[in-house]
Scaffold this active site. Structure first.
Site, PDB file in Angstrom:
ATOM      1  N   CYS A  49      16.848   8.072 -18.841  1.00 62.41           N
ATOM      2  CA  CYS A  49      16.291   7.735 -17.524  1.00 62.41           C
ATOM      3  C   CYS A  49      14.922   7.079 -17.656  1.00 62.41           C
ATOM      4  CB  CYS A  49      16.200   9.002 -16.671  1.00 62.41           C
ATOM      5  SG  CYS A  49      15.418   8.716 -15.089  1.00 62.41           S
ATOM      6  N   CYS A  54      17.049   4.666 -15.412  1.00 65.32           N
ATOM      7  CA  CYS A  54      16.591   4.620 -14.010  1.00 65.32           C
ATOM      8  C   CYS A  54      15.218   3.970 -13.817  1.00 65.32           C
ATOM      9  CB  CYS A  54      16.494   6.037 -13.442  1.00 65.32           C
ATOM     10  SG  CYS A  54      17.658   7.216 -14.109  1.00 65.32           S
ATOM     11  N   LYS A  57      14.826   0.285 -15.075  1.00 64.25           N
ATOM     12  CA  LYS A  57      15.773  -0.485 -14.247  1.00 64.25           C
ATOM     13  C   LYS A  57      15.192  -0.743 -12.868  1.00 64.25           C
ATOM     14  CE  LYS A  57      18.074   1.488 -11.541  1.00 64.25           C
ATOM     15  NZ  LYS A  57      19.262   2.261 -11.843  1.00 64.25           N
ATOM     16  N   TYR A 105       5.444  13.302 -20.190  1.00 62.90           N
ATOM     17  CA  TYR A 105       6.470  14.267 -20.604  1.00 62.90           C
ATOM     18  C   TYR A 105       5.938  15.170 -21.708  1.00 62.90           C
ATOM     19  CZ  TYR A 105      10.512  13.056 -17.818  1.00 62.90           C
ATOM     20  OH  TYR A 105      11.374  12.926 -16.770  1.00 62.90           O
ATOM     21  N   ALA A 121      18.195  16.903 -34.489  1.00 57.69           N
ATOM     22  CA  ALA A 121      18.587  18.302 -34.693  1.00 57.69           C
ATOM     23  C   ALA A 121      20.087  18.404 -34.914  1.00 57.69           C
ATOM     24  CB  ALA A 121      18.179  19.125 -33.478  1.00 57.69           C
ATOM     25  N   GLY A 181      32.066  -3.200 -14.212  1.00 56.66           N
ATOM     26  CA  GLY A 181      32.018  -3.170 -12.751  1.00 56.66           C
ATOM     27  C   GLY A 181      31.493  -1.855 -12.230  1.00 56.66           C
ATOM     28  N   TYR A 183      27.823   0.957 -12.059  1.00 51.56           N
ATOM     29  CA  TYR A 183      26.414   0.942 -11.646  1.00 51.56           C
ATOM     30  C   TYR A 183      25.599  -0.108 -12.415  1.00 51.56           C
ATOM     31  CZ  TYR A 183      26.520   5.734  -9.557  1.00 51.56           C
ATOM     32  OH  TYR A 183      26.751   6.850  -8.801  1.00 51.56           O
ATOM     33  N   GLU A 187      23.867  -3.644 -11.096  1.00 55.17           N
ATOM     34  CA  GLU A 187      22.404  -3.622 -10.999  1.00 55.17           C
ATOM     35  C   GLU A 187      21.802  -4.763 -11.825  1.00 55.17           C
ATOM     36  OE1 GLU A 187      21.676   1.077  -9.931  1.00 55.17           O
ATOM     37  OE2 GLU A 187      21.386   0.465 -12.010  1.00 55.17           O
ATOM     38  N   ARG A 204      37.376  -5.873 -14.990  1.00 54.38           N
ATOM     39  CA  ARG A 204      38.779  -5.900 -15.432  1.00 54.38           C
ATOM     40  C   ARG A 204      39.783  -5.607 -14.324  1.00 54.38           C
ATOM     41  NH1 ARG A 204      39.061  -0.487 -19.272  1.00 54.38           N
ATOM     42  NH2 ARG A 204      38.405   1.036 -17.733  1.00 54.38           N
ATOM     43  N   ASP A 309      24.518  14.478 -19.169  1.00 59.80           N
ATOM     44  CA  ASP A 309      25.593  13.518 -19.432  1.00 59.80           C
ATOM     45  C   ASP A 309      26.513  13.939 -20.578  1.00 59.80           C
ATOM     46  OD1 ASP A 309      24.357  12.087 -17.475  1.00 59.80           O
ATOM     47  OD2 ASP A 309      23.955  10.302 -18.685  1.00 59.80           O
ATOM     48  N   HIS A 442      13.372   3.366  16.496  1.00 60.78           N
ATOM     49  CA  HIS A 442      13.657   1.982  16.827  1.00 60.78           C
ATOM     50  C   HIS A 442      12.455   1.087  16.560  1.00 60.78           C
ATOM     51  CE1 HIS A 442      15.936  -1.140  18.773  1.00 60.78           C
ATOM     52  NE2 HIS A 442      14.892  -1.439  19.517  1.00 60.78           N
ATOM     53  N   GLU A 447      18.540   3.903  12.231  1.00 57.63           N
ATOM     54  CA  GLU A 447      18.922   4.485  13.530  1.00 57.63           C
ATOM     55  C   GLU A 447      20.414   4.308  13.796  1.00 57.63           C
ATOM     56  OE1 GLU A 447      17.454   2.526  17.162  1.00 57.63           O
ATOM     57  OE2 GLU A 447      17.039   0.739  15.981  1.00 57.63           O
TER      58      GLU A 447
HETATM   59  P1  NDP Z   1      30.335   3.213 -15.144  1.00 57.66           P
HETATM   60  O1  NDP Z   1      31.197   4.277 -15.650  1.00 57.66           O
HETATM   61  O2  NDP Z   1      29.693   3.336 -13.812  1.00 57.66           O
HETATM   62  O3  NDP Z   1      31.153   1.852 -15.123  1.00 57.66           O
HETATM   63  C1  NDP Z   1      31.790   1.358 -16.243  1.00 57.66           C
HETATM   64  C2  NDP Z   1      32.486   0.067 -15.878  1.00 57.66           C
HETATM   65  O4  NDP Z   1      32.989  -0.566 -17.033  1.00 57.66           O
HETATM   66  C3  NDP Z   1      33.642   0.286 -14.929  1.00 57.66           C
HETATM   67  O5  NDP Z   1      33.693  -0.790 -14.041  1.00 57.66           O
HETATM   68  C4  NDP Z   1      34.848   0.280 -15.887  1.00 57.66           C
HETATM   69  O6  NDP Z   1      36.025  -0.147 -15.291  1.00 57.66           O
HETATM   70  C5  NDP Z   1      34.397  -0.759 -16.889  1.00 57.66           C
HETATM   71  N1  NDP Z   1      34.992  -0.595 -18.206  1.00 57.66           N
HETATM   72  C6  NDP Z   1      35.156   0.544 -18.905  1.00 57.66           C
HETATM   73  N2  NDP Z   1      35.729   0.284 -20.096  1.00 57.66           N
HETATM   74  C7  NDP Z   1      35.932  -1.040 -20.140  1.00 57.66           C
HETATM   75  C8  NDP Z   1      36.490  -1.908 -21.107  1.00 57.66           C
HETATM   76  N3  NDP Z   1      36.961  -1.457 -22.265  1.00 57.66           N
HETATM   77  N4  NDP Z   1      36.553  -3.228 -20.822  1.00 57.66           N
HETATM   78  C9  NDP Z   1      36.103  -3.700 -19.643  1.00 57.66           C
HETATM   79  N5  NDP Z   1      35.549  -2.926 -18.696  1.00 57.66           N
HETATM   80  C10 NDP Z   1      35.472  -1.608 -18.947  1.00 57.66           C
HETATM   81  O7  NDP Z   1      29.293   2.974 -16.306  1.00 57.66           O
HETATM   82  P2  NDP Z   1      27.921   2.203 -16.378  1.00 57.66           P
HETATM   83  O8  NDP Z   1      27.867   1.727 -17.776  1.00 57.66           O
HETATM   84  O9  NDP Z   1      27.764   1.206 -15.280  1.00 57.66           O
HETATM   85  O10 NDP Z   1      26.877   3.370 -16.136  1.00 57.66           O
HETATM   86  C11 NDP Z   1      26.914   4.536 -16.952  1.00 57.66           C
HETATM   87  C12 NDP Z   1      26.516   5.752 -16.176  1.00 57.66           C
HETATM   88  O11 NDP Z   1      25.146   5.697 -15.898  1.00 57.66           O
HETATM   89  C13 NDP Z   1      27.214   5.910 -14.843  1.00 57.66           C
HETATM   90  O12 NDP Z   1      28.257   6.837 -14.956  1.00 57.66           O
HETATM   91  C14 NDP Z   1      26.167   6.391 -13.902  1.00 57.66           C
HETATM   92  O13 NDP Z   1      26.386   7.755 -13.653  1.00 57.66           O
HETATM   93  C15 NDP Z   1      24.868   6.224 -14.620  1.00 57.66           C
HETATM   94  N6  NDP Z   1      23.997   5.296 -13.898  1.00 57.66           N
HETATM   95  C16 NDP Z   1      23.529   5.624 -12.663  1.00 57.66           C
HETATM   96  C17 NDP Z   1      22.730   4.746 -11.974  1.00 57.66           C
HETATM   97  C18 NDP Z   1      22.229   5.086 -10.618  1.00 57.66           C
HETATM   98  O14 NDP Z   1      22.308   6.241 -10.217  1.00 57.66           O
HETATM   99  N7  NDP Z   1      21.747   4.121  -9.851  1.00 57.66           N
HETATM  100  C19 NDP Z   1      22.350   3.473 -12.531  1.00 57.66           C
HETATM  101  C20 NDP Z   1      22.920   3.210 -13.811  1.00 57.66           C
HETATM  102  C21 NDP Z   1      23.712   4.099 -14.456  1.00 57.66           C
HETATM  103  P3  NDP Z   1      37.026   0.858 -14.537  1.00 57.66           P
HETATM  104  O15 NDP Z   1      36.362   1.209 -13.245  1.00 57.66           O
HETATM  105  O16 NDP Z   1      38.242   0.023 -14.349  1.00 57.66           O
HETATM  106  O17 NDP Z   1      37.228   2.025 -15.425  1.00 57.66           O
END
Ligand code: NDP
Length: 459
Positions: A49, A54, A57, A105, A121, A181, A183, A187, A204, A309, A442, A447
């Site tokens: 993070c 986070c 980013k 930290y 570790a 596709g 987060y 972003e 995909r 995680d 407003h 709202e």
């Molecule tokens: P996500 O799990 O959100 O998304 C992964 C994406 O990659 C999905 O669209 C998935 O498709 C696709 N994918 C997975 N494997 C393949 C592959 N082999 N080939 C092509 N596409 C693939 O992961 P992110 O990497 O975006 O983020 C990781 C984590 O970090 C998230 O789980 C989230 O919790 C956290 N995060 C949170 C944020 C926030 O709170 N704003 C910001 C950034 C990260 P499909 O859907 O089809 O499986």
């Protein structure tokens, strides 16, 4: 106050592996209860993070949004020379801020009396951890090592970067191809686009942001395309090649070839469990490689615990922190506490951003049968003068049997800030009648959440 410390025959009451958001919070709070705690970290304090997630980013999101502000200002009478952006300044300033946070930290841990141990570790046995040549014993061991970007085995993947590297690039990518596709992909598509790049994003499946409400997914896709981000669905990369001049070429399974200067994969993250010595104690794992835990974050080994995680429950920083607080209360606060993973609000800092809490429409229909949908789409007041065509989406999902609002979703400016407030209402079990009885502020976009009266017609 925890009394076990005085009698302990171990070096520590708690040895935490990983000083990210969850590990630091669990360690500090445990020490506050009187436990003797050590935390080991092999990288920078603060984990994903703070260092490559986070915080940096969001700083890049802020940086990228200024170009839009400059465009919007013209309708309000401002003229300014065409702005230019210096990536190096941004990255340097961001790094300075991250270093400051690393220091904070360290002080937080020091002030709490938590021993900091630098290095990787490994668990030796159920009560022993090794860091380099040193070994430490502990009554409890907490694994909070987080995750790491997953790079799928596509031919030429070595030419691609992950979000880890994106934060430290020497130069701003001018023609990035972003794969994924979730987060991170959306972003970074917004970040690079706002900073002036020609962005292509490949997903995909038929519609990105799987798991989010379908209206939200469709709305964001429309808005990103309206900004001329080249967003492609059902697009799979077959191979990546680097030409002599450094240009990267991604060949899609369809045969189409795309060229860019950077290929960034944001295709999920995996738990960082390799080489942790978990096999030495036979900790049970989930199929996907996460550490299996019970409702209290206890692993299959009674005195070894895992949060964040690495357990792949809800992979968000505030959830890891919550799990850390609950664990400290369970172990040393004489108050066994289960983390709650329901109604966790989250934001995607796409542009425009998404804010979401509770069930999606599809989830609500599966759980409650018929549900009432309230949906509002409008152009923000600001854009009546800025001229921007962008529209905001807001949506409430109501269980008619109880009148409770079971989901709230938004795509539009400040969605994260707004949904945070709405999430309190959902946590309290607010009904639609209570939303309606709330007087709006407003003129705001927020709202709209208390003024939606018309049920949406069934699709
Ligand atoms: P996500 O799990 O959100 O998304 C992964 C994406 O990659 C999905 O669209 C998935 O498709 C696709 N994918 C997975 N494997 C393949 C592959 N082999 N080939 C092509 N596409 C693939 O992961 P992110 O990497 O975006 O983020 C990781 C984590 O970090 C998230 O789980 C989230 O919790 C956290 N995060 C949170 C944020 C926030 O709170 N704003 C910001 C950034 C990260 P499909 O859907 O089809 O499986």
């Amino acid at each position: 106050m925890y009394a076990g410390a005085a009698m302990a025959s171990y070096d520590y009451d708690l040895f935490t592996i990983g000083a990210g958001s969850g590990g630091v919070r669990a360690s500090r709070i445990s020490a506050g209860y009187g436990a003797k705690v050590a935390v080991a970290e092999e990288r920078d304090l603060g984990g994903t993070c703070v260092n490559v997630g986070c915080v940096p980013k969001k700083l890049l999101v802020y940086a990228s949004a200024f170009s839009r502000d400059v465009e919007d200002a013209a309708g309000f009478g401002w003229t300014a020379p065409a702005p230019s952006h210096d990536w190096k300044t941004l990255i340097q300033n961001k790094d300075t801020e991250i270093e400051r946070l690393n220091g904070i930290y360290a002080s937080l841990l020091d002030n709490a009396g938590v021993a900091r141990i630098e290095g990787r570790a490994r668990i030796v046995d159920a009560h022993t951890v090794a860091v380099g040549d040193d070994t430490y014993t502990a009554e409890h061991i907490l694994v909070a090592v987080g995750g790491w970007p997953t790079m799928p085995p596509v031919p030429g993947i070595e030419h691609a970067i992950s979000s880890n590297e994106a934060f430290h690039l020497e130069r701003m990518p001018e023609r990035p191809i972003i794969v994924g596709g979730g987060y991170i992909a959306v972003e970074f598509a917004g970040i690079f686009h706002g900073l002036g790049a020609d962005v292509t994003q490949l997903y995909r499946g038929p519609l990105f942001l799987r798991g989010f409400d379908d209206d939200v997914r469709t709305h964001l896709a429309h808005e990103m395309r309206a900004q001329s981000i080249d967003l492609r669905f059902d697009a799979n990369v077959a191979k990546i090649e680097r030409a002599g001049d450094g240009t990267l070429r991604a060949t899609l399974e369809s045969g189409e070839k795309l060229e860019g200067d950077t290929v960034m994969y944001a295709t999920g993250r995996h738990p960082l469990t390799k080489d942790l010595g978990l096999e030495n104690v036979d900790v049970a794992m989930e199929e996907g490689g996460a550490i299996a835990v019970d409702d209290y974050s206890r692993t299959s080994v009674p005195n070894i615990w895992a949060i964040g995680d690495v357990t792949d429950r809800v992979n968000l920083t505030p959830v890891a922190i919550h799990e850390g607080m609950c664990l400290a209360a369970t172990l040393f606060g004489d108050c066994p506490t289960k983390p709650v993973h329901e109604n966790v609000a989250s934001a995607v800092f796409s542009q425009p951003p998404i804010g979401s809490v509770g069930l999606t429409e599809a989830e609500a229909r599966a759980r409650h049968g018929d549900v009432d949908i309230y949906r509002s789409g409008f152009r923000e007041l600001k854009h009546t003068l800025s001229g921007r065509e962008e529209r905001t989406l807001m949506k409430l999902i109501v269980d008619p049997a109880t009148d409770r609002v079971v989901g709230a979703h938004m795509v539009g400016d400040h969605a994260g800030e707004i949904i945070q407030g709405v999430s309190i209402a959902l946590k309290c079990g607010a009904t639609k009648a209570q939303f309606d009885a709330t007087i709006g502020i407003h003129p705001t976009s927020a709202e709209e959440f208390v003024t939606m009266r018309e049920k949406a017609k069934p699709a």
